[in-house]
Design a protein around this motif. Structure first.
Motif, PDB file in Angstrom:
ATOM      1  N   SER A  16      56.251  38.331 -18.688  1.00 57.30           N
ATOM      2  CA  SER A  16      55.186  38.761 -17.777  1.00 57.30           C
ATOM      3  C   SER A  16      55.606  38.687 -16.313  1.00 57.30           C
ATOM      4  N   GLY A  17      54.838  39.397 -15.484  1.00 56.87           N
ATOM      5  CA  GLY A  17      55.033  39.314 -14.044  1.00 56.87           C
ATOM      6  C   GLY A  17      54.751  37.926 -13.515  1.00 56.87           C
ATOM      7  N   GLN A  18      53.865  37.204 -14.165  1.00 61.64           N
ATOM      8  CA  GLN A  18      53.567  35.840 -13.738  1.00 61.64           C
ATOM      9  C   GLN A  18      54.794  34.948 -13.903  1.00 61.64           C
ATOM     10  N   LEU A  19      55.525  35.113 -15.014  1.00 60.63           N
ATOM     11  CA  LEU A  19      56.749  34.337 -15.204  1.00 60.63           C
ATOM     12  C   LEU A  19      57.825  34.732 -14.192  1.00 60.63           C
ATOM     13  N   TYR A  20      57.857  36.004 -13.842  1.00 59.67           N
ATOM     14  CA  TYR A  20      58.778  36.424 -12.775  1.00 59.67           C
ATOM     15  C   TYR A  20      58.401  35.756 -11.462  1.00 59.67           C
ATOM     16  N   GLY A  21      57.097  35.647 -11.183  1.00 57.45           N
ATOM     17  CA  GLY A  21      56.643  34.948  -9.983  1.00 57.45           C
ATOM     18  C   GLY A  21      57.072  33.494  -9.984  1.00 57.45           C
ATOM     19  N   TYR A  22      56.965  32.835 -11.150  1.00 55.46           N
ATOM     20  CA  TYR A  22      57.428  31.449 -11.243  1.00 55.46           C
ATOM     21  C   TYR A  22      58.925  31.350 -10.969  1.00 55.46           C
ATOM     22  N   ALA A  23      59.694  32.331 -11.491  1.00 53.26           N
ATOM     23  CA  ALA A  23      61.141  32.320 -11.262  1.00 53.26           C
ATOM     24  C   ALA A  23      61.454  32.431  -9.776  1.00 53.26           C
ATOM     25  N   GLN A  24      60.752  33.315  -9.091  1.00 55.64           N
ATOM     26  CA  GLN A  24      60.969  33.473  -7.653  1.00 55.64           C
ATOM     27  C   GLN A  24      60.576  32.202  -6.900  1.00 55.64           C
TER      28      GLN A  24
END
Length: 414
Positions: free
Chosen positions: A252-260
């Motif tokens: 998900s985009g939320q997990l991408y946000g966490y990665a960033q």
């Protein structure tokens, strides 16, 4: 002059608010485009195009920083960015998402290219030379903190409510930052200049290039090394991380946000470490930090090669991304402090902007190239290829970095 004086503190607070809005917006817009199109090639091309204004306008930003009141530049550009956020809200649905995101990303890039030289060149006017590395570490920590909170919050808000709410939050941040920056006082001495605006710009650019090429050739060598590094590694990370997470791992985009956000935490810790160990760090050995950053690609490539479960690959990628940003931040702070300490005050804005522009000029090429490669090749081969080439660049740069202090000693002797 104490480190946390009034004006430096106001710059710090303004940076926190402005960079938070910027990080949130820069995270959400490309993600919005990737979700709408699903094309890595288009994603890479838009990111590449968004970097072009930064490369072209950074020298102009440096000239403005040296010739115009730095406070006024910050205030005007933050107000303009708030207006840009409003433009996106009013135009969304009237244009294609590709065109709208490209326009807004390019304008954001142009604004940053004019904004950052003013911030960075103001620090030597607000700090003693012995405080420069600590002050730069603080500014980098603020940037990392904004990049930590911005993508995490942006990912949550984007997944829950969509792009509109993310843009509203960012616009409010830019407006508040502009209001706060009105109260900053930065020493300003108007530089002499005769002739037309074009002739003054040409002369300022010539002075900067002469200084970099003739008086401080070590800076020129470092710029070339960083440009090559950005072409191969930085571009791969900027394009590769969202493409790997969203498309290849189908997360998900939320997990991408966490990665960033977690990667920004690495930058935050890197800034802390530079501040703590400022007196023990040796600029001649910064190449080791780059080599260690390159090595973090190995576990990512191995997970992708052997088809590890998506969440396992995600965790490994995030941990390596964290370490990479920690090491890269330590390198950046040391090199920026070196340049600020060596360059005369009347040239510092222009020289820093030239360093930024030339070192980043390779990124649009790299991002466009990687966008195509991620559509054509399996991601593990791209990661391994980037690892090998980046390591070769860093190892080949050892000699140049080893002569940095020798160059400074020659200046002192003269």
């Amino acid at each position: 002059m104490k480190l946390l004086n009034r004006n430096f503190t106001l710059i710090m607070i303004g940076q926190i608010v402005s960079l938070f809005g910027n990080a949130t917006l820069r995270f959400a817009l490309p993600l919005y485009l990737l979700d709408r199109t699903g094309s890595a090639s288009l994603f890479g091309v838009v990111l590449a195009c968004s970097f072009i204004p930064m490369v072209l306008l950074s020298p102009i930003g440096g000239i403005l920083a040296d010739r115009v009141n730095k406070r006024n530049i910050m205030v005007i550009l933050d107000f303009f960015t708030a207006i840009l956020a409003a433009f996106f809200l009013l135009s969304n649905g009237l244009f294609s998402p590709e065109a709208l995101v490209l326009i807004v990303m390019m304008l954001l890039s142009a604004i940053q290219s004019l904004y950052q030289p003013s911030v960075q060149s103001s620090i030597p006017f607000l700090q003693e030379k012995e405080n420069l590395m600590t002050a730069n570490a603080i500014i980098n920590q603020i940037s990392a903190l904004a990049n930590l909170i911005g993508p995490v919050l942006g990912g949550i808000v984007y997944e829950a409510f969509g792009i509109t709410q993310v843009v509203i939050i960012s616009g409010i941040c830019f407006f508040l930052s502009a209001v706060m920056e009105i109260f900053i006082r930065i020493p300003y001495n108007k530089l002499p200049g005769e002739g037309s605006v074009i002739s003054i710009v040409k002369q300022d650019m010539a002075d900067s290039l002469h200084y970099i090429h003739r008086e401080k050739p070590i800076i020129q060598k470092v710029i070339i090394i960083v440009a090559l590094f950005n072409l191969v590694l930085s571009s791969m990370i900027i394009v590769g991380v969202p493409v790997i997470i969203k498309i290849h791992l189908a997360l998900s985009g939320q997990l991408y946000g966490y990665a960033q956000g977690i990667s920004a935490a690495g930058g935050l810790l890197g800034g802390v470490l530079v501040g703590v160990f400022a007196n023990k760090l040796n600029v001649e050995k910064v190449w080791k930090l780059l080599l260690a950053a390159v090595a973090t690609l190995l576990p990512i490539g191995v997970c992708l090669l052997f088809g590890a479960p998506p969440m396992v690959s995600y965790v490994v990628l995030v941990c390596c991304y964290f370490l990479m940003m920690l090491l890269a931040t330590m390198f950046t702070v040391q090199m920026l402090s070196y340049v600020q300490g060596e360059v005369p005050g009347n040239l510092i804005g222009k020289v820093i902007s030239f360093v930024m522009a030339i070192s980043m000029c390779s990124q649009p090429i790299g991002q466009a190239l990687y966008g195509v490669l991620f559509d054509w090749l399996a991601p593990q081969w791209i990661v391994f290829g980037s690892l090998v080439i980046s390591a070769a660049i860093v190892i080949g740069s050892r000699k140049a970095f080893s002569h940095i202090n020798d160059d400074s000693k020659k200046d002192l002797a003269m």
